[in-house]
Write an enzyme that holds these catalytic residues in place. Sequence first.
Site: not given
Length: 189
Positions: A7-10, A13
Amino acid sequence: MIVGYARVSSTGQDHATQIDRLTAAGAEKLFSEKQSGLDKDRPALEECLRFVREGDVLLVTKLDRLARSASHLHQIVEGLNQKGVGFRVLDDATLDTTTRTGKLVFGILASIAEFETALRKERQLEGIAKAKAEGRTGGRPAQITPGIKAEIIQLSAEGVSVRKIAAEVGFSKSAVQKVLDEAKATKTP
């Protein structure tokens, strides 16, 4: 089967590095998403947790890729344990629930999280009790002062309509009506 979750936040990314590391560590099935860790609704994580079966191991690169908080982590891992699924973190070899030591470390972390939650709740209850003792009941301070209430009641007694009273005192018709209803209720035995 080793199942990986990345998972990445934005959206700016890229989780390619996480996916490469998970694949290199033996992940046969991968779930990934671009979603904030604070979001409760993470469809790929939910799908991943539904997918894993007894004997599988859920693998993440870092702990913060999976959970929002220690209690959320505990909730996820408890659900995995109930399904007979192990849990490993690549960047922290001590967090591997497929080993005795990993289970011990996780148990300690879970106990600390539970203790922190109890402390937070205790402090919150103490704060509420203190506020009540000082006469504060919480919520926003009343905007309609006793003087304005008296003016509303006086204008109503003089036969002024609720709409005109509201315009005069600068509050909504429903606020004025509420004051009048409260005044009637206190007069009626």
